[in-house]
Design an enzyme around this catalytic site. Structure first.
Site, PDB file in Angstrom:
ATOM      1  N   GLU A 205       0.827  -1.216   0.000  1.00 55.59           N
ATOM      2  CA  GLU A 205       0.000   0.000   0.000  1.00 55.59           C
ATOM      3  C   GLU A 205       0.850   1.250   0.000  1.00 55.59           C
ATOM      4  OE1 GLU A 205      -2.398   3.342   1.852  1.00 55.59           O
ATOM      5  OE2 GLU A 205      -0.477   2.458   2.435  1.00 55.59           O
ATOM      6  N   GLU A 206       1.948   1.206   0.744  1.00 62.95           N
ATOM      7  CA  GLU A 206       2.758   2.412   0.927  1.00 62.95           C
ATOM      8  C   GLU A 206       3.496   2.840  -0.334  1.00 62.95           C
ATOM      9  OE1 GLU A 206       2.464   4.284   3.303  1.00 62.95           O
ATOM     10  OE2 GLU A 206       1.951   3.196   5.129  1.00 62.95           O
ATOM     11  N   ASP A 228      -7.567   2.135   8.014  1.00 59.49           N
ATOM     12  CA  ASP A 228      -6.237   2.740   7.923  1.00 59.49           C
ATOM     13  C   ASP A 228      -6.145   3.867   8.953  1.00 59.49           C
ATOM     14  OD1 ASP A 228      -3.634   3.346   7.069  1.00 59.49           O
ATOM     15  OD2 ASP A 228      -4.165   3.214   4.952  1.00 59.49           O
TER      16      ASP A 228
END
Length: 349
Positions: A205-206, A228
């Site tokens: 995701e990052e 999140d």
């Protein structure tokens, strides 16, 4: 009461983007007795399923398991390690911080940069740049190269501690959500739920929502509740419009972030669930940054009805991050009640 020991293991476990093996294995051990089935896709996403009464609809809840990290790009003649970032960092927070290089064995290193004593006035006044940092392992090149090579991942070296009402650790983003999703699965196993529930422990995701984008087309959920962290700039010097959320004011219901405008029906539903069950909540509008909400919303076939439960967090994308234990508990509660109540979802615009 939160299971702080489990949360500590989750936060301290390494999981750079593309190198999520250890944290994924930890999650599997925790959830395997609480789900009906699970699998790992080609990219590394962990997909766990609890069957509901009605298999015609699917509710997915993503929580990414990777953390902002680094990767080795060069070892110079003196043994100093250069690196590239995996995810976004605030460079000023890196000075003299310990990291772990995950090579043939784990090697501790220190983030180094030019000493202030020999900086020019211009250098002292400018913001530091990532490219100015190196990692010092305390070893000469020959020994460094016995354990480390180009392509090895690097994570932050920080333990989880409790501070007052808060939890302070590396990787709160997004391991606090991983913890919340695990705890929700444990609470749901013995209960009847309306639709098939997909717990998605996503990867990478990052570095651009890559895991969520891949898993969206294979799962194709009708509904999405993403988990999140979000910005809590409830600090000295913050003006009212900059605050976003406040620690201790409850879980946050996402309205939008830099990549997503949440479906107004999902926002309304989550608010109704919070109000019905008397769960403290606040609304989240995050002007920059994106989450897996976008990946699932956009890349499911025909799109999905997507929203998010967000955990207010201070010091995001720094060496340590901090959230409030009560906000975490309220996030678990809202997620569980929202999953159980999905048969009452109002599809009307």
């Amino acid at each position: 009461m939160l299971d702080i020991e489990l949360l500590k293991r989750i936060c301290e476990c390494p999981g750079a983007p593309g190198f999520e093996n250890k944290i994924r294995n930890l999650v599997i051990e925790e959830i395997k007795n609480y789900v009906d089935e699970y699998r790992i896709d080609a990219l590394g996403n962990l997909i766990a399923i609890i069957k509901g009464k009605d298999a015609s609809k699917k509710l997915a809840c993503p929580a990414h398991i990777d953390e902002i990290s680094f990767i080795v790009t060069h070892i110079d003649e003196d043994g100093f390690v250069r690196f590239h970032t995996l995810g976004g960092f605030d460079p000023k927070t890196l000075t003299a911080q310990r990291v772990i290089i995950h090579g043939k064995k784990d090697i501790i290193g220190v983030m180094g940069s030019k000493p202030i004593h020999v900086m020019t006035p211009e250098e002292r006044n400018k913001a530091p740049q990532i490219k100015e940092y190196f990692i010092d392992t305390g070893m000469k090149k020959e020994k460094v190269c016995q354990y480390i090579e180009i392509g090895d991942p690097i994570t932050r070296e920080r333990e989880l501690i409790q501070m007052g009402d808060c939890i302070n650790s590396k990787s709160i983003d997004n391991r606090i959500s991983v913890f919340i999703l695990i705890e929700a699965l444990k609470k749901l196993k013995s209960q009847s739920i309306p639709y098939d529930f997909y717990a998605l422990f996503t990867v990478q995701e990052e570095v651009g929502l890559r895991g969520a984008t891949a898993v969206a087309s294979s799962v194709n959920p009708d509904f999405v509740i993403n988990l999140d962290t979000t910005l809590a700039f409830d600090l000295p010097g913050a003006s009212g419009q900059e605050v976003c959320t406040k620690l201790g004011n409850g879980t946050a219901i996402k309205v939008l972030d830099g990549m997503t405008i949440c479906d107004q029906r999902m926002v309304r539903y989550l608010k109704t669930m919070a109000q019905t069950h008397k769960i403290p909540y606040q609304m989240e509008i995050l002007p920059a940054g994106g989450t897996d909400t976008a990946g699932l919303q956009r890349y499911s076939k025909g799109g999905s009805i997507a929203g998010g439960i967000s955990i207010p967090t201070r010091y995001l994308h720094q060496v340590i991050e901090m959230c409030d234990k009560n906000d975490v508990a309220h996030s678990i509660e809202l997620l569980v009640e929202s999953i159980k109540g999905m048969s009452d979802f109002d599809m009307n615009w």
